[in-house]
Design a protein around this motif. Structure first.
Motif, PDB file in Angstrom:
ATOM      1  N   ALA A  41       0.910  -1.177   0.040  1.00  0.00           N
ATOM      2  CA  ALA A  41       0.141   0.018   0.015  1.00  0.00           C
ATOM      3  C   ALA A  41       0.769   1.227  -0.089  1.00  0.00           C
ATOM      4  O   ALA A  41       0.383   2.115  -0.772  1.00  0.00           O
ATOM      5  N   MET A  42       2.094   1.234   0.795  1.00  0.00           N
ATOM      6  CA  MET A  42       2.941   2.172   1.090  1.00  0.00           C
ATOM      7  C   MET A  42       3.611   2.580  -0.615  1.00  0.00           C
ATOM      8  O   MET A  42       3.527   3.567  -1.152  1.00  0.00           O
ATOM      9  N   GLN A  43       3.826   1.496  -0.881  1.00  0.00           N
ATOM     10  CA  GLN A  43       4.512   1.676  -2.439  1.00  0.00           C
ATOM     11  C   GLN A  43       3.518   1.974  -3.590  1.00  0.00           C
ATOM     12  O   GLN A  43       3.829   3.057  -4.511  1.00  0.00           O
ATOM     13  N   ASP A  44       2.109   1.572  -3.505  1.00  0.00           N
ATOM     14  CA  ASP A  44       1.277   1.901  -4.443  1.00  0.00           C
ATOM     15  C   ASP A  44       0.994   3.526  -4.362  1.00  0.00           C
ATOM     16  O   ASP A  44       0.849   4.260  -4.985  1.00  0.00           O
ATOM     17  N   THR A  45       0.798   3.956  -2.958  1.00  0.00           N
ATOM     18  CA  THR A  45       0.724   5.441  -2.718  1.00  0.00           C
ATOM     19  C   THR A  45       1.811   6.233  -3.271  1.00  0.00           C
ATOM     20  O   THR A  45       1.723   7.131  -3.866  1.00  0.00           O
ATOM     21  N   ASP A  46       3.035   5.799  -3.119  1.00  0.00           N
ATOM     22  CA  ASP A  46       4.271   6.602  -3.381  1.00  0.00           C
ATOM     23  C   ASP A  46       4.359   6.464  -5.219  1.00  0.00           C
ATOM     24  O   ASP A  46       4.587   7.578  -5.583  1.00  0.00           O
ATOM     25  N   SER A  47       3.895   5.472  -5.727  1.00  0.00           N
ATOM     26  CA  SER A  47       4.073   5.541  -6.974  1.00  0.00           C
ATOM     27  C   SER A  47       2.981   6.170  -7.871  1.00  0.00           C
ATOM     28  O   SER A  47       3.093   6.580  -9.152  1.00  0.00           O
ATOM     29  N   ASP A  48       1.828   6.007  -7.347  1.00  0.00           N
ATOM     30  CA  ASP A  48       0.470   6.557  -7.943  1.00  0.00           C
ATOM     31  C   ASP A  48      -0.159   7.390  -6.878  1.00  0.00           C
ATOM     32  O   ASP A  48      -1.370   7.258  -6.610  1.00  0.00           O
ATOM     33  N   ALA A  49       0.541   8.642  -6.980  1.00  0.00           N
ATOM     34  CA  ALA A  49       0.037   9.946  -6.050  1.00  0.00           C
ATOM     35  C   ALA A  49      -1.305  10.102  -6.695  1.00  0.00           C
ATOM     36  O   ALA A  49      -2.372  10.402  -5.807  1.00  0.00           O
ATOM     37  N   GLY A  50      -1.632  10.244  -7.660  1.00  0.00           N
ATOM     38  CA  GLY A  50      -3.129  10.743  -8.126  1.00  0.00           C
ATOM     39  C   GLY A  50      -4.033   9.743  -8.654  1.00  0.00           C
ATOM     40  O   GLY A  50      -5.256   9.818  -8.858  1.00  0.00           O
ATOM     41  N   GLU A  51      -3.755   8.500  -8.873  1.00  0.00           N
ATOM     42  CA  GLU A  51      -4.465   7.415  -9.306  1.00  0.00           C
ATOM     43  C   GLU A  51      -5.010   6.483  -7.685  1.00  0.00           C
ATOM     44  O   GLU A  51      -4.137   6.248  -7.176  1.00  0.00           O
ATOM     45  N   ILE A  52      -6.169   6.273  -8.032  1.00  0.00           N
ATOM     46  CA  ILE A  52      -6.766   5.471  -6.787  1.00  0.00           C
ATOM     47  C   ILE A  52      -6.862   4.022  -7.225  1.00  0.00           C
ATOM     48  O   ILE A  52      -7.586   3.751  -8.189  1.00  0.00           O
ATOM     49  N   LYS A  53      -6.312   3.040  -6.504  1.00  0.00           N
ATOM     50  CA  LYS A  53      -6.187   1.755  -6.885  1.00  0.00           C
ATOM     51  C   LYS A  53      -6.784   0.884  -5.649  1.00  0.00           C
ATOM     52  O   LYS A  53      -6.541   0.992  -4.645  1.00  0.00           O
ATOM     53  N   ARG A  54      -7.733  -0.139  -6.096  1.00  0.00           N
ATOM     54  CA  ARG A  54      -8.086  -1.040  -5.086  1.00  0.00           C
ATOM     55  C   ARG A  54      -7.646  -2.492  -5.356  1.00  0.00           C
ATOM     56  O   ARG A  54      -8.434  -3.157  -6.070  1.00  0.00           O
ATOM     57  N   PRO A  55      -6.481  -2.880  -4.836  1.00  0.00           N
ATOM     58  CA  PRO A  55      -6.020  -4.289  -5.407  1.00  0.00           C
ATOM     59  C   PRO A  55      -6.942  -5.688  -4.755  1.00  0.00           C
ATOM     60  O   PRO A  55      -6.899  -6.406  -5.371  1.00  0.00           O
ATOM     61  N   GLY A  56      -7.362  -5.049  -3.678  1.00  0.00           N
ATOM     62  CA  GLY A  56      -8.110  -6.443  -3.272  1.00  0.00           C
ATOM     63  C   GLY A  56      -8.596  -6.040  -1.784  1.00  0.00           C
ATOM     64  O   GLY A  56      -8.001  -5.004  -1.253  1.00  0.00           O
ATOM     65  N   PRO A  57      -9.038  -6.823  -1.052  1.00  0.00           N
ATOM     66  CA  PRO A  57      -9.343  -6.601   0.321  1.00  0.00           C
ATOM     67  C   PRO A  57      -8.093  -6.567   1.248  1.00  0.00           C
ATOM     68  O   PRO A  57      -7.135  -7.047   1.076  1.00  0.00           O
ATOM     69  N   THR A  58      -8.388  -5.830   2.397  1.00  0.00           N
ATOM     70  CA  THR A  58      -7.150  -5.695   3.288  1.00  0.00           C
ATOM     71  C   THR A  58      -7.540  -6.328   4.440  1.00  0.00           C
ATOM     72  O   THR A  58      -8.612  -6.766   4.780  1.00  0.00           O
ATOM     73  N   LEU A  59      -6.343  -6.726   5.400  1.00  0.00           N
ATOM     74  CA  LEU A  59      -6.587  -7.500   6.201  1.00  0.00           C
ATOM     75  C   LEU A  59      -7.040  -6.467   7.794  1.00  0.00           C
ATOM     76  O   LEU A  59      -6.423  -5.555   7.823  1.00  0.00           O
ATOM     77  N   SER A  60      -7.883  -7.022   8.373  1.00  0.00           N
ATOM     78  CA  SER A  60      -8.353  -6.262   9.566  1.00  0.00           C
ATOM     79  C   SER A  60      -8.446  -7.319  10.741  1.00  0.00           C
ATOM     80  O   SER A  60      -8.931  -8.359  10.665  1.00  0.00           O
ATOM     81  N   ILE A  61      -7.979  -6.483  12.022  1.00  0.00           N
ATOM     82  CA  ILE A  61      -8.008  -7.465  13.107  1.00  0.00           C
ATOM     83  C   ILE A  61      -9.013  -7.058  13.803  1.00  0.00           C
ATOM     84  O   ILE A  61      -9.178  -5.825  14.188  1.00  0.00           O
ATOM     85  N   VAL A  62     -10.181  -8.146  14.328  1.00  0.00           N
ATOM     86  CA  VAL A  62     -11.397  -7.576  15.084  1.00  0.00           C
ATOM     87  C   VAL A  62     -11.149  -8.576  16.305  1.00  0.00           C
ATOM     88  O   VAL A  62     -10.735  -9.680  16.590  1.00  0.00           O
TER      89      VAL A  62
END
Length: 63
Positions: A41-62
């Protein structure tokens, strides 16, 4: 083939030990997945500052 449980141990204890080992393994795999997800996610944010990408579900701890 080695048998890791002591011969005096009951089968219930052996099952509890195996269950605990599997839980720890799953826990470590989840942590590794979360770390990789954060790095990606950090690499995607750095490389695609203007583009919004949703590669898949994220892991959340409940709890």
């Amino acid at each position: 083939m080695s048998n890791k449980c002591v011969h005096n141990e009951s089968p219930v204890t052996a099952l509890k030990d195996e269950s605990a080992r599997q839980r720890w393994e799953l826990f470590h795999r989840a942590i590794a997945h979360a770390k990789q997800s954060n790095v990606s996610a950090m690499q995607d944010t750095d490389s695609d500052a203007g583009e919004i990408k949703r590669p898949g579900p994220t892991l959340s701890i409940v709890r």
